[in-house]
Design a protein around this motif. Structure first.
Motif, PDB file in Angstrom:
ATOM      1  N   GLU A  82       0.842  -1.202   0.000  1.00 45.13           N
ATOM      2  CA  GLU A  82       0.000   0.000   0.000  1.00 45.13           C
ATOM      3  C   GLU A  82       0.879   1.255   0.000  1.00 45.13           C
ATOM      4  O   GLU A  82       0.597   2.231  -0.702  1.00 45.13           O
ATOM      5  CB  GLU A  82      -0.899  -0.010   1.230  1.00 45.13           C
ATOM      6  CG  GLU A  82      -1.809   1.188   1.337  1.00 45.13           C
ATOM      7  CD  GLU A  82      -2.497   1.255   2.682  1.00 45.13           C
ATOM      8  OE1 GLU A  82      -3.211   2.236   2.904  1.00 45.13           O
ATOM      9  OE2 GLU A  82      -2.297   0.346   3.508  1.00 45.13           O
ATOM     10  N   SER A  83       1.968   1.218   0.767  1.00 39.91           N
ATOM     11  CA  SER A  83       2.890   2.356   0.781  1.00 39.91           C
ATOM     12  C   SER A  83       3.526   2.550  -0.599  1.00 39.91           C
ATOM     13  O   SER A  83       3.785   3.684  -1.022  1.00 39.91           O
ATOM     14  CB  SER A  83       3.990   2.128   1.828  1.00 39.91           C
ATOM     15  OG  SER A  83       3.441   2.149   3.132  1.00 39.91           O
ATOM     16  N   ALA A  84       3.766   1.445  -1.302  1.00 37.17           N
ATOM     17  CA  ALA A  84       4.303   1.553  -2.653  1.00 37.17           C
ATOM     18  C   ALA A  84       3.298   2.258  -3.572  1.00 37.17           C
ATOM     19  O   ALA A  84       3.671   3.090  -4.404  1.00 37.17           O
ATOM     20  CB  ALA A  84       4.638   0.170  -3.193  1.00 37.17           C
ATOM     21  N   CYS A  85       2.013   1.942  -3.402  1.00 41.69           N
ATOM     22  CA  CYS A  85       0.977   2.607  -4.200  1.00 41.69           C
ATOM     23  C   CYS A  85       0.914   4.101  -3.879  1.00 41.69           C
ATOM     24  O   CYS A  85       0.589   4.922  -4.746  1.00 41.69           O
ATOM     25  CB  CYS A  85      -0.378   1.960  -3.937  1.00 41.69           C
ATOM     26  SG  CYS A  85      -0.529   0.284  -4.567  1.00 41.69           S
ATOM     27  N   ASP A  86       1.240   4.429  -2.643  1.00 41.91           N
ATOM     28  CA  ASP A  86       1.202   5.841  -2.249  1.00 41.91           C
ATOM     29  C   ASP A  86       2.198   6.673  -3.054  1.00 41.91           C
ATOM     30  O   ASP A  86       2.011   7.882  -3.238  1.00 41.91           O
ATOM     31  CB  ASP A  86       1.513   5.992  -0.757  1.00 41.91           C
ATOM     32  CG  ASP A  86       0.366   5.504   0.111  1.00 41.91           C
ATOM     33  OD1 ASP A  86      -0.753   5.396  -0.420  1.00 41.91           O
ATOM     34  OD2 ASP A  86       0.598   5.233   1.295  1.00 41.91           O
ATOM     35  N   PHE A  87       3.270   6.039  -3.538  1.00 44.14           N
ATOM     36  CA  PHE A  87       4.234   6.778  -4.333  1.00 44.14           C
ATOM     37  C   PHE A  87       3.611   7.312  -5.623  1.00 44.14           C
ATOM     38  O   PHE A  87       4.021   8.365  -6.127  1.00 44.14           O
ATOM     39  CB  PHE A  87       5.434   5.901  -4.665  1.00 44.14           C
ATOM     40  CG  PHE A  87       6.473   5.898  -3.577  1.00 44.14           C
ATOM     41  CD1 PHE A  87       7.349   6.954  -3.423  1.00 44.14           C
ATOM     42  CD2 PHE A  87       6.550   4.841  -2.687  1.00 44.14           C
ATOM     43  CE1 PHE A  87       8.292   6.965  -2.405  1.00 44.14           C
ATOM     44  CE2 PHE A  87       7.489   4.843  -1.671  1.00 44.14           C
ATOM     45  CZ  PHE A  87       8.367   5.900  -1.531  1.00 44.14           C
ATOM     46  N   ILE A  88       2.627   6.592  -6.117  1.00 43.67           N
ATOM     47  CA  ILE A  88       1.937   7.082  -7.318  1.00 43.67           C
ATOM     48  C   ILE A  88       1.228   8.386  -6.987  1.00 43.67           C
ATOM     49  O   ILE A  88       1.328   9.382  -7.712  1.00 43.67           O
ATOM     50  CB  ILE A  88       0.930   6.037  -7.826  1.00 43.67           C
ATOM     51  CG1 ILE A  88       1.665   4.744  -8.203  1.00 43.67           C
ATOM     52  CG2 ILE A  88       0.141   6.585  -9.023  1.00 43.67           C
ATOM     53  CD1 ILE A  88       0.736   3.612  -8.592  1.00 43.67           C
ATOM     54  N   GLY A  89       0.496   8.370  -5.861  1.00 44.12           N
ATOM     55  CA  GLY A  89      -0.230   9.567  -5.446  1.00 44.12           C
ATOM     56  C   GLY A  89       0.700  10.727  -5.132  1.00 44.12           C
ATOM     57  O   GLY A  89       0.451  11.863  -5.533  1.00 44.12           O
ATOM     58  N   ILE A  90       1.800  10.447  -4.430  1.00 47.14           N
ATOM     59  CA  ILE A  90       2.737  11.514  -4.085  1.00 47.14           C
ATOM     60  C   ILE A  90       3.412  12.057  -5.341  1.00 47.14           C
ATOM     61  O   ILE A  90       3.598  13.275  -5.498  1.00 47.14           O
ATOM     62  CB  ILE A  90       3.788  11.005  -3.082  1.00 47.14           C
ATOM     63  CG1 ILE A  90       3.123  10.673  -1.740  1.00 47.14           C
ATOM     64  CG2 ILE A  90       4.879  12.042  -2.868  1.00 47.14           C
ATOM     65  CD1 ILE A  90       4.056  10.076  -0.708  1.00 47.14           C
ATOM     66  N   GLY A  91       3.761  11.162  -6.258  1.00 48.95           N
ATOM     67  CA  GLY A  91       4.372  11.610  -7.510  1.00 48.95           C
ATOM     68  C   GLY A  91       3.439  12.500  -8.307  1.00 48.95           C
ATOM     69  O   GLY A  91       3.862  13.530  -8.857  1.00 48.95           O
ATOM     70  N   LEU A  92       2.149  12.120  -8.362  1.00 49.46           N
ATOM     71  CA  LEU A  92       1.172  12.948  -9.064  1.00 49.46           C
ATOM     72  C   LEU A  92       1.034  14.314  -8.401  1.00 49.46           C
ATOM     73  O   LEU A  92       0.878  15.339  -9.078  1.00 49.46           O
ATOM     74  CB  LEU A  92      -0.189  12.241  -9.090  1.00 49.46           C
ATOM     75  CG  LEU A  92      -0.315  11.043 -10.030  1.00 49.46           C
ATOM     76  CD1 LEU A  92      -1.619  10.308  -9.768  1.00 49.46           C
ATOM     77  CD2 LEU A  92      -0.244  11.488 -11.485  1.00 49.46           C
ATOM     78  N   THR A  93       1.097  14.331  -7.078  1.00 50.59           N
ATOM     79  CA  THR A  93       0.963  15.592  -6.356  1.00 50.59           C
ATOM     80  C   THR A  93       2.156  16.506  -6.612  1.00 50.59           C
ATOM     81  O   THR A  93       2.005  17.725  -6.763  1.00 50.59           O
ATOM     82  CB  THR A  93       0.817  15.322  -4.843  1.00 50.59           C
ATOM     83  OG1 THR A  93      -0.300  14.464  -4.626  1.00 50.59           O
ATOM     84  CG2 THR A  93       0.601  16.619  -4.086  1.00 50.59           C
ATOM     85  N   ILE A  94       3.362  15.924  -6.665  1.00 51.72           N
ATOM     86  CA  ILE A  94       4.555  16.726  -6.958  1.00 51.72           C
ATOM     87  C   ILE A  94       4.430  17.373  -8.338  1.00 51.72           C
ATOM     88  O   ILE A  94       4.727  18.555  -8.530  1.00 51.72           O
ATOM     89  CB  ILE A  94       5.817  15.847  -6.878  1.00 51.72           C
ATOM     90  CG1 ILE A  94       6.071  15.421  -5.427  1.00 51.72           C
ATOM     91  CG2 ILE A  94       7.030  16.587  -7.439  1.00 51.72           C
ATOM     92  CD1 ILE A  94       7.202  14.428  -5.266  1.00 51.72           C
ATOM     93  N   ILE A  95       3.967  16.577  -9.305  1.00 49.91           N
ATOM     94  CA  ILE A  95       3.776  17.106 -10.658  1.00 49.91           C
ATOM     95  C   ILE A  95       2.713  18.202 -10.654  1.00 49.91           C
ATOM     96  O   ILE A  95       2.857  19.250 -11.287  1.00 49.91           O
ATOM     97  CB  ILE A  95       3.386  15.976 -11.627  1.00 49.91           C
ATOM     98  CG1 ILE A  95       4.538  14.988 -11.773  1.00 49.91           C
ATOM     99  CG2 ILE A  95       3.000  16.546 -12.995  1.00 49.91           C
ATOM    100  CD1 ILE A  95       4.182  13.731 -12.550  1.00 49.91           C
ATOM    101  N   ALA A  96       1.608  17.945  -9.925  1.00 49.68           N
ATOM    102  CA  ALA A  96       0.501  18.911  -9.884  1.00 49.68           C
ATOM    103  C   ALA A  96       0.948  20.236  -9.294  1.00 49.68           C
ATOM    104  O   ALA A  96       0.590  21.309  -9.801  1.00 49.68           O
ATOM    105  CB  ALA A  96      -0.662  18.343  -9.071  1.00 49.68           C
ATOM    106  N   LEU A  97       1.740  20.192  -8.217  1.00 52.06           N
ATOM    107  CA  LEU A  97       2.205  21.439  -7.604  1.00 52.06           C
ATOM    108  C   LEU A  97       3.154  22.183  -8.526  1.00 52.06           C
ATOM    109  O   LEU A  97       3.166  23.413  -8.565  1.00 52.06           O
ATOM    110  CB  LEU A  97       2.889  21.134  -6.267  1.00 52.06           C
ATOM    111  CG  LEU A  97       1.954  20.729  -5.125  1.00 52.06           C
ATOM    112  CD1 LEU A  97       2.768  20.269  -3.925  1.00 52.06           C
ATOM    113  CD2 LEU A  97       1.036  21.868  -4.734  1.00 52.06           C
ATOM    114  N   LYS A  98       3.947  21.446  -9.285  1.00 55.88           N
ATOM    115  CA  LYS A  98       4.865  22.085 -10.229  1.00 55.88           C
ATOM    116  C   LYS A  98       4.087  22.781 -11.340  1.00 55.88           C
ATOM    117  O   LYS A  98       4.400  23.905 -11.733  1.00 55.88           O
ATOM    118  CB  LYS A  98       5.809  21.041 -10.814  1.00 55.88           C
ATOM    119  CG  LYS A  98       6.875  21.636 -11.723  1.00 55.88           C
ATOM    120  CD  LYS A  98       7.864  20.571 -12.190  1.00 55.88           C
ATOM    121  CE  LYS A  98       8.942  21.189 -13.072  1.00 55.88           C
ATOM    122  NZ  LYS A  98       9.931  20.170 -13.531  1.00 55.88           N
TER     123      LYS A  98
END
Length: 299
Positions: A46-62
């Motif tokens: 589940e923590s590995a799946c969270d990397f998808i969400g965090i990665g998307l958020t980093i892109i979104a903030l950029k």
């Protein structure tokens, strides 16, 4: 708070969560595998799946920090809400995967006896993830960032998951082995709920849903307090990432010059900006106060 400072604060929160999540993921995968705990290993995936969400958020903030341009005159802030939608889908998919794996284990009946290392991994995760949730939600509330708030809910989801995981793996350690997959299955329903809440909030913002009524009412009261404003009506507002865009109409003395009414409207806008740090733009229309006004609109 300056625009660049807002995004820098959001970046710091995301990066802290990213690296801590990496450490927790490796710890839980190792503890679940070597400690014979399906619940802890599932928690690591589940923590590995969270990397998808965090990665998307980093892109979104950029992307979201880019200023307005000819193609996007209202800026790029809505990409944060779009990112939060994807995060909610990741949360929901994670819950579905955990539920499926737990049911499969219980149907087959292949229970294992977990070791103490799995219990410790679950306990450590609860403390760290709850601390990350509180840190992220505090900054997210301050910035009114849908992407940060989605990530905060994801941290809370992990903390809840780990509570159930701890109960299950502890029970299995004491001999009640069915509790390990049972805890994982029950946790999935908490995950579904958090994913639904995140999706609903983000969809509301993407559809230009009204922000909190308290904020809208406060903006209207502030506009009325400016000398020369006789009435405030047809106030509307919508989210654009961390910012809120406001439309309002002011009733003024019809004998005023254009310059006088313009100066009053500018003062209204200045006070709104000074009072509400998350307001990105204010569009004001001026009407004569001595006659009724029916706005022309097709929506």
């Amino acid at each position: 708070m300056l625009r660049g400072e807002r995004f820098n604060r959001a970046d710091r929160v995301i990066k802290v969560g990213f690296w801590i999540n990496l450490v927790l993921m490796v710890m839980k995968l190792a503890a679940g595998y070597y400690g014979n705990s399906e619940a802890v290993f599932a928690d690591g995936l589940e923590s590995a799946c969270d990397f998808i969400g965090i990665g998307l958020t980093i892109i979104a903030l950029k992307v979201g920090r880019k200023p307005f341009d000819a193609d996007h005159p209202y800026g790029h802030g809505k990409v944060e809400s779009l990112s939060a939608i994807f995060v909610s889908l990741v949360i929901g998919g994670t819950g579905a995967w955990i539920l499926y794996a737990a049911v499969e284990t219980m149907v087959i009946g292949n229970y294992q006896a977990p070791s103490l290392i799995a219990v410790g991994a679950a306990a450590i995760t609860i403390v760290i993830k709850e601390a990350l949730y509180r840190y992220s939600v505090k900054v997210g509330d301050t910035l009114k960032s849908p992407a940060l708030l989605a990530i905060a809910k994801d941290h809370r989801k992990d903390a809840i998951t780990s509570v159930a995981t701890l109960v299950g793996v502890t029970g299995a350690w004491f001999g009640f082995r069915i509790m390990d997959p049972l805890a994982a299955g029950l946790t999935s329903f908490f995950i579904f709920h958090i994913g639904y809440q995140t999706f609903r909030t983000s969809a509301h913002e993407l559809m230009d849903g009204l922000p909190e009524m308290e904020m809208v009412a406060a903006i209207a009261d502030l506009a009325r307090s400016v000398k020369g404003v006789e009435s405030v009506h047809d106030i509307r507002a919508r989210h654009s990432g961390q910012f809120v865009i406001v439309d309002l109409q002011l009733g003024m003395d019809p004998q005023m010059t254009v310059k006088e009414s313009h100066d009053i409207a500018t003062e209204v806008k200045r006070r709104i900006f000074d009072t509400f740090a998350n307001v990105g733009d204010v569009m004001i229309h001026i009407n004569p106060s001595d006659e009724p006004h029916d706005d022309l609109i097709r929506l």
